[in-house]
Every structure is written in C-alpha cells, then in structure tokens.
Design a protein around this motif. Structure first.
Motif, PDB file in Angstrom:
ATOM      1  N   LYS A  35       0.694  -2.363   6.011  1.00 19.12           N
ATOM      2  CA  LYS A  35      -0.015  -3.433   6.719  1.00 19.12           C
ATOM      3  C   LYS A  35      -1.318  -3.782   6.013  1.00 19.12           C
ATOM      4  N   GLU A  36      -2.043  -2.755   5.585  1.00 20.28           N
ATOM      5  CA  GLU A  36      -3.325  -2.994   4.916  1.00 20.28           C
ATOM      6  C   GLU A  36      -3.135  -3.748   3.602  1.00 20.28           C
ATOM      7  N   ALA A  37      -2.015  -3.474   2.904  1.00 21.33           N
ATOM      8  CA  ALA A  37      -1.739  -4.145   1.631  1.00 21.33           C
ATOM      9  C   ALA A  37      -1.085  -5.510   1.830  1.00 21.33           C
ATOM     10  N   GLY A  38      -0.723  -5.836   3.084  1.00 26.87           N
ATOM     11  CA  GLY A  38      -0.113  -7.138   3.361  1.00 26.87           C
ATOM     12  C   GLY A  38       1.379  -7.184   3.119  1.00 26.87           C
ATOM     13  N   PHE A  39       2.040  -6.020   3.098  1.00 28.33           N
ATOM     14  CA  PHE A  39       3.493  -5.971   2.906  1.00 28.33           C
ATOM     15  C   PHE A  39       4.188  -6.134   4.253  1.00 28.33           C
ATOM     16  N   VAL A  55       3.544   1.707  -9.415  1.00 31.36           N
ATOM     17  CA  VAL A  55       2.884   0.493  -8.934  1.00 31.36           C
ATOM     18  C   VAL A  55       3.903  -0.350  -8.176  1.00 31.36           C
ATOM     19  N   ILE A  56       3.616  -0.626  -6.915  1.00 33.72           N
ATOM     20  CA  ILE A  56       4.515  -1.408  -6.059  1.00 33.72           C
ATOM     21  C   ILE A  56       3.796  -2.699  -5.690  1.00 33.72           C
ATOM     22  N   GLN A  57       4.417  -3.826  -5.984  1.00 31.24           N
ATOM     23  CA  GLN A  57       3.765  -5.100  -5.698  1.00 31.24           C
ATOM     24  C   GLN A  57       4.765  -6.112  -5.177  1.00 31.24           C
ATOM     25  N   GLN A  58       4.248  -7.089  -4.449  1.00 29.25           N
ATOM     26  CA  GLN A  58       5.106  -8.151  -3.944  1.00 29.25           C
ATOM     27  C   GLN A  58       5.489  -9.065  -5.106  1.00 29.25           C
ATOM     28  N   ASP A  59       6.784  -9.413  -5.141  1.00 27.28           N
ATOM     29  CA  ASP A  59       7.316 -10.171  -6.276  1.00 27.28           C
ATOM     30  C   ASP A  59       8.488 -11.011  -5.772  1.00 27.28           C
ATOM     31  N   GLU A 103      -4.706  -1.257  -4.484  1.00 27.56           N
ATOM     32  CA  GLU A 103      -5.551  -1.926  -5.476  1.00 27.56           C
ATOM     33  C   GLU A 103      -5.074  -3.367  -5.643  1.00 27.56           C
ATOM     34  N   ASP A 104      -5.944  -4.316  -5.333  1.00 30.63           N
ATOM     35  CA  ASP A 104      -5.622  -5.744  -5.510  1.00 30.63           C
ATOM     36  C   ASP A 104      -4.301  -6.128  -4.849  1.00 30.63           C
ATOM     37  N   GLY A 105      -4.074  -5.614  -3.644  1.00 31.04           N
ATOM     38  CA  GLY A 105      -2.857  -5.946  -2.916  1.00 31.04           C
ATOM     39  C   GLY A 105      -1.631  -5.183  -3.379  1.00 31.04           C
ATOM     40  N   LYS A 106      -1.798  -4.250  -4.310  1.00 34.84           N
ATOM     41  CA  LYS A 106      -0.690  -3.435  -4.798  1.00 34.84           C
ATOM     42  C   LYS A 106      -0.798  -2.035  -4.210  1.00 34.84           C
ATOM     43  N   ILE A 107       0.345  -1.437  -3.923  1.00 33.82           N
ATOM     44  CA  ILE A 107       0.380  -0.064  -3.428  1.00 33.82           C
ATOM     45  C   ILE A 107       0.624   0.859  -4.616  1.00 33.82           C
TER      46      ILE A 107
END
Length: 227
Positions: A35-39, A55-59, A103-107
């Motif tokens: 939730k904090e990362a916006g996922f 590194v896990i990021q929205q893509d 970090e910068d929206g990444k988990i």
C-alpha cells in the motif's frame, strides 16, 4: 526508507520443480508495504536482481500480475519468478525473513549473499529442431521459345514444352501429305477451305484428322506450325 519491523519484513523462499530442472524464488510482501508503495492487486509488475537486491516495480508490460493479499493477522502478497530472473542460487530455501525497503515507488528486498547466484544463468528454453534446408536448387522445367506457331498452336506448344511433353510440329503442307499417305483424298479450295474425302473441312479438321490417323495422344500430338 528505514528497515521495516518484524511484522513488515519481506520473506523469500527457493524451491525446485520438474525433478530439479526448474527453480523458482517465492517473494512475499506485506500488504502494508504494498500500500505504501502504491501497488494494487492486478497491476503488472516486473522483478529483477540488481546489486544483490530484488527490485520489484510496476510495469505495464511486466510478466507478473501483482497477486491479491492472503492471510488475516498479517496479510501479504506472494508471487513466484524464476531464480535466473531474481538472481538466486538453485538451492532449497524455506520461507526466510528478509529486509524490505521502498525506493522511488519500487519495493526492494535485500538478499543475503549466501542466496545469490555468483553467475546469473540464462533461462532455459525448449530447444526446437532446426528446419532442414535443402542445398539443391529447385527443379526447373525446360522451356524452349516457340516461334512461327499458327494461332492457338503457339500456346499449346509452349505448354507442352513446360510440361515436358513431346509434340510434333508440322506445317499445313506436311499435314496434307500425311493424310494422303494414309489414303485420305484432300482437295484445296483456298488458304482455309478444304475437303477431306468430299466433305468440307477447315484447318482444324485437317489437324484433327492427322492426329486420328497417327493415333496421337496428348503426350505426342501433332501441332500445326505456320509455313
């Protein structure tokens, strides 16, 4: 971001499938961190290894769909990816707590060195049998240019050459002589007017009669050539 408390820590496991031929890492992320990362559930994500961290990021084009949370007391989101993608060793590892950061929206999961692969292997792909190619040139039909053919005879002779058939080109005088040799009475009244045994005939009739008396067929028929 500071490291999370015990309840907010991530976790990691490594397991094998298909008799040890395929290895996967299982990543578990607390719902509070997601939730904090916006996922959100259902968004596309990608996961990769970078400097000893996952590194896990929205893509939008990511191969993984972020899973729904499970559990009541400490809900979490868990997904699997190949160890080659996550940079992990091929070893059995039960679900183990690991540091997690945003970090910068990444988990970010910080992975212990003992679980990291020293050399990241490429993903195994199913081998496809190579297509066999023939080095021999494709067969070509023998074609001889046709000149001097009479009317539609040119097209017939050309097709015969392409099909490898044997044809006998003959002029009108040769056809008349051939018919006479076979006992036919031929009378000539003009360039295109004849009689065969007292019956009116055209050039086509002469040609047909010539093929009949010689018992020709499609493979060795007589073709009329202009004189």
């Amino acid at each position: 971001m500071a490291d999370k408390g015990v309840a907010d820590q991530g976790s990691l496991a490594i397991t094998a499938r298909s008799d040890g031929n395929r290895w996967y890492g299982r990543v578990s992320i607390p719902d509070s961190v997601a939730k904090e990362a916006g996922f959100q559930e259902g968004v596309r994500i990608s996961a990769r290894c970078c400097d000893g961290r996952i590194v896990i990021q929205q893509d939008d084009k990511g191969p993984i769909k972020f899973p729904a949370k499970t559990g009541k007391g400490n809900p979490r989101h868990a997904f699997e990816a190949a160890t080659t993608t996550l940079g992990l060793k091929e070893m059995i590892l039960p679900q183990t707590a690991t540091k997690i950061q945003i970090e910068d929206g990444k988990i970010i999961l910080v992975v212990a060195d003992e679980y990291l692969a020293s050399v990241i292997k490429p993903r195994k792909k199913t081998k496809k049998e190579p297509k066999l190619r023939s080095n021999s040139a494709p067969a070509r039909s023998t074609y001889f240019p046709v000149t001097g053919a009479y009317g539609a005879a040119a097209a017939v002779l050309t097709d015969a050459n392409r099909a490898g058939k044997q044809v006998r080109p003959m002029g009108i005088v040769e056809i008349i002589n051939l018919l006479k040799e076979h006992g036919k009475v031929i009378e000539i009244f003009g360039p295109r007017m004849f009689k065969i045994n007292k019956k009116s005939a055209t050039i086509s009739d002469l040609l047909e009669a010539a093929n009949e008396v010689t018992k020709s067929n499609e493979s060795n028929k007589i073709i009329l050539i202009a004189d």
